[in-house]
Design a protein around this motif. Structure first.
Motif, mmCIF file in Angstrom:
data_model
loop_
_atom_site.group_PDB
_atom_site.id
_atom_site.type_symbol
_atom_site.label_atom_id
_atom_site.label_comp_id
_atom_site.label_asym_id
_atom_site.label_seq_id
_atom_site.Cartn_x
_atom_site.Cartn_y
_atom_site.Cartn_z
ATOM 1 N N ARG A 1 -19.660 33.345 -66.806
ATOM 2 C CA ARG A 1 -20.453 34.435 -66.234
ATOM 3 C C ARG A 1 -19.628 35.146 -65.181
ATOM 4 O O ARG A 1 -18.897 34.503 -64.429
ATOM 5 N N TRP A 2 -19.731 36.462 -65.079
ATOM 6 C CA TRP A 2 -19.016 37.217 -64.035
ATOM 7 C C TRP A 2 -19.846 38.447 -63.667
ATOM 8 O O TRP A 2 -19.943 39.392 -64.454
ATOM 9 N N VAL A 3 -20.470 38.420 -62.488
ATOM 10 C CA VAL A 3 -21.274 39.567 -62.039
ATOM 11 C C VAL A 3 -20.390 40.560 -61.282
ATOM 12 O O VAL A 3 -20.703 41.741 -61.188
ATOM 13 N N ALA A 4 -19.280 40.044 -60.708
ATOM 14 C CA ALA A 4 -18.358 40.844 -59.888
ATOM 15 C C ALA A 4 -18.915 41.133 -58.501
ATOM 16 O O ALA A 4 -18.479 42.071 -57.837
ATOM 17 N N ALA A 5 -19.892 40.357 -58.066
ATOM 18 C CA ALA A 5 -20.294 40.319 -56.660
ATOM 19 C C ALA A 5 -20.319 38.836 -56.321
ATOM 20 O O ALA A 5 -21.103 38.073 -56.899
ATOM 21 N N MET A 6 -19.437 38.432 -55.401
ATOM 22 C CA MET A 6 -19.318 37.002 -55.103
ATOM 23 C C MET A 6 -20.670 36.377 -54.755
ATOM 24 O O MET A 6 -20.981 35.273 -55.183
ATOM 25 N N VAL A 7 -21.455 37.099 -53.960
ATOM 26 C CA VAL A 7 -22.752 36.571 -53.554
ATOM 27 C C VAL A 7 -23.587 36.211 -54.785
ATOM 28 O O VAL A 7 -24.169 35.123 -54.855
ATOM 29 N N ILE B 1 -15.078 33.643 -63.449
ATOM 30 C CA ILE B 1 -13.751 34.145 -63.051
ATOM 31 C C ILE B 1 -13.540 35.482 -63.744
ATOM 32 O O ILE B 1 -14.106 35.715 -64.817
ATOM 33 N N ASN B 2 -12.756 36.364 -63.137
ATOM 34 C CA ASN B 2 -12.423 37.625 -63.802
ATOM 35 C C ASN B 2 -11.265 37.369 -64.769
ATOM 36 O O ASN B 2 -10.105 37.347 -64.381
ATOM 37 N N MET B 3 -11.633 37.176 -66.045
ATOM 38 C CA MET B 3 -10.644 36.783 -67.055
ATOM 39 C C MET B 3 -9.589 37.858 -67.294
ATOM 40 O O MET B 3 -8.532 37.575 -67.850
ATOM 41 N N SER B 4 -9.882 39.094 -66.895
ATOM 42 C CA SER B 4 -8.906 40.162 -67.158
ATOM 43 C C SER B 4 -7.629 39.972 -66.335
ATOM 44 O O SER B 4 -6.618 40.597 -66.603
ATOM 45 N N ASN B 5 -7.688 39.073 -65.337
ATOM 46 C CA ASN B 5 -6.490 38.822 -64.511
ATOM 47 C C ASN B 5 -5.672 37.638 -65.002
ATOM 48 O O ASN B 5 -4.698 37.250 -64.354
ATOM 49 N N MET B 6 -6.060 37.087 -66.138
ATOM 50 C CA MET B 6 -5.453 35.831 -66.598
ATOM 51 C C MET B 6 -3.920 35.859 -66.592
ATOM 52 O O MET B 6 -3.273 34.914 -66.157
ATOM 53 N N VAL C 1 -18.653 26.737 -61.400
ATOM 54 C CA VAL C 1 -17.511 26.888 -60.504
ATOM 55 C C VAL C 1 -17.097 28.349 -60.469
ATOM 56 O O VAL C 1 -17.005 29.001 -61.514
ATOM 57 N N PHE C 2 -16.923 28.863 -59.255
ATOM 58 C CA PHE C 2 -16.544 30.259 -59.051
ATOM 59 C C PHE C 2 -15.087 30.290 -58.595
ATOM 60 O O PHE C 2 -14.705 29.544 -57.700
ATOM 61 N N MET C 3 -14.306 31.183 -59.194
ATOM 62 C CA MET C 3 -12.884 31.257 -58.820
ATOM 63 C C MET C 3 -12.425 32.699 -58.634
ATOM 64 O O MET C 3 -12.714 33.557 -59.467
ATOM 65 N N GLY D 1 -4.769 35.986 -52.689
ATOM 66 C CA GLY D 1 -6.072 36.171 -53.327
ATOM 67 C C GLY D 1 -6.664 37.517 -52.966
ATOM 68 O O GLY D 1 -6.086 38.263 -52.172
ATOM 69 N N LYS D 2 -7.847 37.825 -53.536
ATOM 70 C CA LYS D 2 -8.492 39.113 -53.247
ATOM 71 C C LYS D 2 -9.533 38.980 -52.136
ATOM 72 O O LYS D 2 -9.744 39.899 -51.342
ATOM 73 N N LEU D 3 -10.210 37.846 -52.081
ATOM 74 C CA LEU D 3 -11.368 37.725 -51.187
ATOM 75 C C LEU D 3 -10.934 37.458 -49.745
ATOM 76 O O LEU D 3 -9.840 36.975 -49.491
ATOM 77 N N ARG D 4 -11.819 37.802 -48.829
ATOM 78 C CA ARG D 4 -11.468 37.689 -47.405
ATOM 79 C C ARG D 4 -11.951 36.348 -46.857
ATOM 80 O O ARG D 4 -13.102 35.967 -47.073
ATOM 81 N N LEU D 5 -11.044 35.689 -46.123
ATOM 82 C CA LEU D 5 -11.366 34.367 -45.568
ATOM 83 C C LEU D 5 -12.564 34.416 -44.624
ATOM 84 O O LEU D 5 -13.500 33.611 -44.750
ATOM 85 N N PRO E 1 -21.185 43.537 -44.882
ATOM 86 C CA PRO E 1 -22.516 44.153 -44.991
ATOM 87 C C PRO E 1 -22.998 44.311 -46.423
ATOM 88 O O PRO E 1 -24.172 44.109 -46.710
ATOM 89 N N LEU E 2 -22.104 44.679 -47.323
ATOM 90 C CA LEU E 2 -22.505 44.785 -48.738
ATOM 91 C C LEU E 2 -21.382 44.281 -49.626
ATOM 92 O O LEU E 2 -20.370 44.958 -49.831
ATOM 93 N N ASP E 3 -21.579 43.078 -50.125
ATOM 94 C CA ASP E 3 -20.581 42.473 -51.001
ATOM 95 C C ASP E 3 -20.867 42.897 -52.445
ATOM 96 O O ASP E 3 -22.018 42.873 -52.877
ATOM 97 N N GLY E 4 -19.797 43.308 -53.135
ATOM 98 C CA GLY E 4 -19.964 43.716 -54.535
ATOM 99 C C GLY E 4 -20.275 45.188 -54.664
ATOM 100 O O GLY E 4 -21.045 45.603 -55.538
ATOM 101 N N SER E 5 -19.640 45.982 -53.783
ATOM 102 C CA SER E 5 -19.970 47.418 -53.714
ATOM 103 C C SER E 5 -19.893 48.143 -55.056
ATOM 104 O O SER E 5 -20.634 49.098 -55.278
ATOM 105 N N SER E 6 -19.000 47.671 -55.935
ATOM 106 C CA SER E 6 -18.857 48.410 -57.198
ATOM 107 C C SER E 6 -20.126 48.279 -58.041
ATOM 108 O O SER E 6 -20.311 49.009 -59.017
HETATM 109 P P1 AFP Z 1 -16.257 45.026 -53.893
HETATM 110 O O1 AFP Z 1 -17.204 44.794 -52.716
HETATM 111 O O2 AFP Z 1 -15.112 45.909 -53.549
HETATM 112 O O3 AFP Z 1 -16.988 45.431 -55.134
HETATM 113 O O4 AFP Z 1 -15.570 43.605 -54.184
HETATM 114 C C1 AFP Z 1 -16.358 42.533 -54.494
HETATM 115 C C2 AFP Z 1 -15.519 41.309 -54.430
HETATM 116 O O5 AFP Z 1 -14.871 41.200 -53.198
HETATM 117 C C3 AFP Z 1 -16.321 40.045 -54.711
HETATM 118 O O6 AFP Z 1 -17.637 40.112 -54.287
HETATM 119 C C4 AFP Z 1 -16.200 39.870 -56.207
HETATM 120 O O7 AFP Z 1 -16.273 38.538 -56.607
HETATM 121 C C5 AFP Z 1 -14.846 40.456 -56.511
HETATM 122 O O8 AFP Z 1 -14.545 41.359 -55.461
HETATM 123 C C6 AFP Z 1 -14.860 41.193 -57.822
HETATM 124 O O9 AFP Z 1 -13.565 41.515 -58.142
HETATM 125 P P2 AFP Z 1 -13.139 42.217 -59.530
HETATM 126 O O10 AFP Z 1 -13.173 43.673 -59.245
HETATM 127 O O11 AFP Z 1 -11.768 41.690 -59.795
HETATM 128 O O12 AFP Z 1 -14.121 41.840 -60.596
#
Ligand code: AFP
Length: 333
Positions: A233-239, A199-204, A251-253, A265-269, A107-112
């Motif tokens: 670029r990294w917005v931290a919302a996959m969408v 990509i989130n470089m902090s996880n390198m 390319v998004f990783m 991985g972190k993201l849901r299939l 419902p809401l991707d990128g909640s943070s």
């Molecule tokens: P949230 O919905 O918990 O903010 O997560 C967003 C997400 O699943 C995806 O949309 C982002 O690409 C990725 O997590 C961001 O992850 P980081 O917190 O590692 O930047």
């Protein structure tokens, strides 16, 4: 004259039930967009004081968006059940047992990003209900290639909706005055070549060596083996990150990393990987998990994670090659 979503769906070859479902989902996205825009004025920011199945803190808007999507799509009458990233178990609509479709959604991707007024989105994936299916998780565990439609809505400077019913990817912009979705990107096409990665470089330090090597080569720029300078670029919302790539390449990783070896991985299939991969492929891009195309991954759990590398074909091919060579040596960047 721009076509609206309803007219586009009629021309798309999608059956009437699928048209009805996608219109209902788009209506829900328009409603969610209004809540997002009102923010503090509607009292919808902050934490809901609950957690979801993945142990993440739910925001008030996560919960509201979930309820809006569930209700509006259920009321459309063509959905037998739905699974949400925010719910432990799928919801089966007992009174709609014979309905033709199942839906999975985030419902809401990128909640943070919600509370800081940065782009967020909604993702949906539509499957056919297998014959005889009426309960449990099993009927939802279909490969991404079996999706009948996928869409995402991005709540940014404009609210946009990108839809596929398997014949390309088309973009619409929400006209706030009329509440209609108007066609603004008839044939989205991801350029094959790019100079941009996300990509989130902090996880390198946690990555596996093929991704380490790939990024090392990108960072080396013109003087390195890739012979060109890259931007990041990294917005931290996959969408939002993938929408930029759908619009201009890149390319998004979110690769597998060593933080939790039990999770690939972190993201849901089912809520993120599959629908976004279908849209990316339909726009001429590619989506890979380090082993195979994401759309070919056999799902085993509703909330399973997946490694994600998607976007411009040339870059995904470089990543495929790096994974095929299986460089196991420790790499420092
Ligand atoms: P949230 O919905 O918990 O903010 O997560 C967003 C997400 O699943 C995806 O949309 C982002 O690409 C990725 O997590 C961001 O992850 P980081 O917190 O590692 O930047």
């Amino acid at each position: 004259m721009r076509r609206d979503l309803e007219a586009w769906l009629k021309d798309s070859g999608a059956g009437e039930d699928l048209q009805t479902l996608l219109l209902a989902a788009a209506g829900a996205c328009a409603k969610i967009s209004a809540l997002v825009r009102a923010g503090e004025l509607a009292g919808v920011l902050g934490s809901a004081g609950t957690g979801n199945v993945q142990g993440e803190v739910q925001k008030t808007l996560d919960v509201l968006a979930n309820d809006v999507m569930l209700k509006m799509c259920r009321d459309a009458g063509v959905l037998a059940g739905a699974a949400s990233e925010e719910e432990d178990e799928p919801v089966w609509f007992g009174d709609r047992a014979g309905a033709p479709y199942l839906m999975l959604f985030d419902p809401l991707d990128g909640s943070s990003n919600i509370d800081v007024n940065v782009s967020i989105g909604t993702i949906i994936s539509v499957l056919e209900r297998p014959d005889g299916a009426g309960s449990g998780v099993g009927p939802f565990l279909q490969k991404g290639r079996q999706q009948k439609a996928a869409a995402y809505s991005v709540y940014g400077p404009q609210t946009q909706l990108i839809v596929t019913v398997g014949k390309g990817a088309t973009g619409f912009t929400l006209d706030a005055e009329s509440g209609r979705w108007l066609e603004t990107a008839p044939k989205m096409a991801i350029p094959e070549a790019t100079r941009e990665f996300s990509i989130n470089m902090s996880n390198m330090r946690h990555w596996e060596s093929p991704v380490m090597l790939y990024i090392r080569d990108c960072l080396a720029g013109k003087q390195g083996p890739r012979g060109k300078d890259f931007n990041m670029r990294w917005v931290a919302a996959m969408v939002a990150d993938v929408h930029r790539i759908m619009s201009r390449g890149g390319v998004f990783m979110y690769p597998r990393d060593a933080r939790d070896p039990s999770k690939p991985g972190k993201l849901r299939l089912m809520y993120e990987g599959n629908p976004m991969s279908l849209l990316v492929e339909q726009a001429g891009g590619a989506a890979f998990n380090g082993i195979e195309d994401i759309l070919d991954v056999e799902p085993t759990e509703l909330h399973q994670r997946v490694a994600v590398m998607m976007g411009s074909k040339e870059e995904v091919d470089v990543l495929r090659k790096a994974h095929a060579e299986k460089v196991d040596a420790a790499v420092s960047v």
